[in-house]
Design a protein around this motif. Structure first.
Motif, mmCIF file in Angstrom:
data_model
loop_
_atom_site.group_PDB
_atom_site.id
_atom_site.type_symbol
_atom_site.label_atom_id
_atom_site.label_comp_id
_atom_site.label_asym_id
_atom_site.label_seq_id
_atom_site.Cartn_x
_atom_site.Cartn_y
_atom_site.Cartn_z
ATOM 1 N N ARG A 99 7.867 -5.846 2.434
ATOM 2 C CA ARG A 99 6.814 -5.376 1.527
ATOM 3 C C ARG A 99 5.463 -6.065 1.759
ATOM 4 O O ARG A 99 4.429 -5.372 1.873
ATOM 5 N N PRO A 100 5.378 -7.403 1.827
ATOM 6 C CA PRO A 100 4.064 -8.034 1.965
ATOM 7 C C PRO A 100 3.343 -7.682 3.262
ATOM 8 O O PRO A 100 2.113 -7.743 3.333
ATOM 9 N N HIS A 101 4.100 -7.307 4.287
ATOM 10 C CA HIS A 101 3.517 -7.020 5.595
ATOM 11 C C HIS A 101 3.280 -5.534 5.825
ATOM 12 O O HIS A 101 2.597 -5.157 6.778
ATOM 13 N N LEU A 102 3.846 -4.708 4.947
ATOM 14 C CA LEU A 102 3.748 -3.260 5.139
ATOM 15 C C LEU A 102 2.848 -2.589 4.109
ATOM 16 O O LEU A 102 2.102 -1.655 4.447
ATOM 17 N N GLN A 103 2.871 -3.066 2.874
ATOM 18 C CA GLN A 103 2.091 -2.433 1.810
ATOM 19 C C GLN A 103 0.604 -2.536 2.124
ATOM 20 O O GLN A 103 0.088 -3.606 2.426
ATOM 21 N N GLY A 104 -0.074 -1.415 2.096
ATOM 22 C CA GLY A 104 -1.502 -1.376 2.404
ATOM 23 C C GLY A 104 -1.817 -1.047 3.848
ATOM 24 O O GLY A 104 -2.960 -0.710 4.178
ATOM 25 N N ARG A 105 -0.843 -1.124 4.721
ATOM 26 C CA ARG A 105 -1.037 -0.813 6.131
ATOM 27 C C ARG A 105 -1.040 0.705 6.331
ATOM 28 O O ARG A 105 -0.551 1.471 5.498
ATOM 29 N N LEU A 133 1.574 2.893 0.144
ATOM 30 C CA LEU A 133 1.185 2.557 -1.224
ATOM 31 C C LEU A 133 2.169 1.597 -1.878
ATOM 32 O O LEU A 133 1.770 0.749 -2.687
ATOM 33 N N ALA A 134 3.444 1.734 -1.544
ATOM 34 C CA ALA A 134 4.450 0.878 -2.180
ATOM 35 C C ALA A 134 5.713 0.872 -1.333
ATOM 36 O O ALA A 134 5.997 1.821 -0.595
ATOM 37 N N VAL A 135 6.459 -0.224 -1.455
ATOM 38 C CA VAL A 135 7.780 -0.358 -0.828
ATOM 39 C C VAL A 135 8.756 -0.703 -1.942
ATOM 40 O O VAL A 135 8.596 -1.716 -2.620
ATOM 41 N N VAL A 163 15.792 2.326 1.115
ATOM 42 C CA VAL A 163 14.446 1.767 1.144
ATOM 43 C C VAL A 163 13.465 2.932 1.039
ATOM 44 O O VAL A 163 13.551 3.893 1.815
ATOM 45 N N LEU A 164 12.553 2.867 0.083
ATOM 46 C CA LEU A 164 11.568 3.927 -0.126
ATOM 47 C C LEU A 164 10.182 3.394 0.197
ATOM 48 O O LEU A 164 9.715 2.426 -0.410
ATOM 49 N N ILE A 165 9.522 4.032 1.157
ATOM 50 C CA ILE A 165 8.161 3.657 1.556
ATOM 51 C C ILE A 165 7.253 4.799 1.109
ATOM 52 O O ILE A 165 7.222 5.874 1.713
ATOM 53 N N SER A 166 6.523 4.568 0.009
ATOM 54 C CA SER A 166 5.736 5.624 -0.630
ATOM 55 C C SER A 166 4.351 5.727 -0.026
ATOM 56 O O SER A 166 3.662 4.712 0.172
ATOM 57 N N LEU A 167 3.929 6.956 0.227
ATOM 58 C CA LEU A 167 2.616 7.259 0.794
ATOM 59 C C LEU A 167 1.892 8.217 -0.133
ATOM 60 O O LEU A 167 2.464 8.714 -1.105
ATOM 61 N N ALA A 168 0.631 8.493 0.167
ATOM 62 C CA ALA A 168 -0.128 9.407 -0.681
ATOM 63 C C ALA A 168 0.500 10.793 -0.690
ATOM 64 O O ALA A 168 0.509 11.477 -1.717
#
Length: 271
Positions: free
Chosen positions: A15-21, A51-53, A60-65
């Motif tokens: 999460r800390p390395h992926l969120q915002g990328r 946007l969020a992990v 594992v859910l990696i949320s995008l716009a």
């Protein structure tokens, strides 16, 4: 198989390395996982910011716009970061390129995991829509569990591992929670009192919380998103200890098979 604490550990690690990328590309080397990797995944992800992990059950859910990337680790899957240009291993099936030059790599020797694309609300997806509450949430409580157990003749361990009842309580943690609660794993779910279910709910939450704090349980090859193994194995009270003395009474721990899974318990302490 990675269970809830292991998947939560992976989420917290990445999460800390992926969120915002921002995703800049996707390389799929092996599209045939448990379900096929979507053909248009690269087009859907390109230019989208994370946007969020989060985690739902063992996903594992990696949320995008626009949409959501869903990853299941299966029996042996891993998600971890490598620098662009890092040599590719035999089982490195998918690389997600990021705007900082790193790759989020998915590797899965047994190919029982999945990389899927979701549109709309994640909870509406067929793989998620039927699932029970999260075990660490307030929705998983004694009133709820007692209602789901009422009149049921299935073993309480089977009830606890039913994802339609509660998600993520896999075999390791079901063994441990039932031991801590003093309940025989083969006891009929509908024959257990409210007081004992209250204790079991507390023990499920306690064992999962402890396992997450220790980074999960490494029995064979699990490592978290930071590449480190889980250390909860050192705290296991019964799982994998058949024939050894019960930590409480000293009696030899017994092992039986339930639904093709190993169940270890103390016949004296658990009833």
């Amino acid at each position: 198989m990675p269970e809830l604490p292991e998947v939560e550990t992976v989420c917290r690690g990445i999460r800390p390395h992926l969120q915002g990328r921002v995703f800049t590309g996707v390389t799929v080397r092996q599209p045939q996982l448990r379900w096929p990797v979507p053909d248009d995944l690269a087009q859907r992800l390109a230019g989208q910011r994370v946007l969020a992990v989060s985690r739902r059950a063992k996903y594992v859910l990696i949320s995008l716009a626009e949409g959501c990337l869903m990853v299941h680790l299966g029996m042996s899957g891993r998600l971890f970061f490598v620098a662009a240009g890092t040599a590719v291993g035999k089982h490195d099936h998918v690389d997600f390129a990021l705007d900082n030059g790193q790759l989020l790599r998915y590797t899965d020797p047994r190919r029982f995991g999945a990389v899927l694309w979701l549109e709309g609300e994640a909870e509406a997806h067929p793989l998620l829509g039927h699932l029970g509450p999260e075990p660490l949430s307030a929705d998983f409580n004694v009133a709820y569990l007692l209602a789901r157990a009422k009149g049921r003749s299935v073993p309480v361990k089977s009830l606890l591992m039913d994802g339609r009842v509660v998600v993520g309580v896999g075999n390791i943690y079901a063994n441990e929670a039932l031991y801590m609660a003093g309940i025989r794993p083969d006891r009929a779910a509908g024959k257990i009192s409210r007081q004992r279910y209250a204790r079991l709910v507390d023990c499920v939450k306690q064992v999962l919380t402890s396992a997450i704090a220790q980074g999960g349980t490494t029995l064979k090859d699990f490592v978290g998103g930071d590449g480190r193994p889980g250390y909860f194995k050192q705290e296991l009270l019964v799982y994998g200890r058949a024939g050894l003395p019960c930590p409480a009474c000293g009696s030899a721990l017994r092992e039986i098979r339930q639904a093709q899974r190993s169940t270890v318990f103390c016949a004296r302490c658990q009833r």
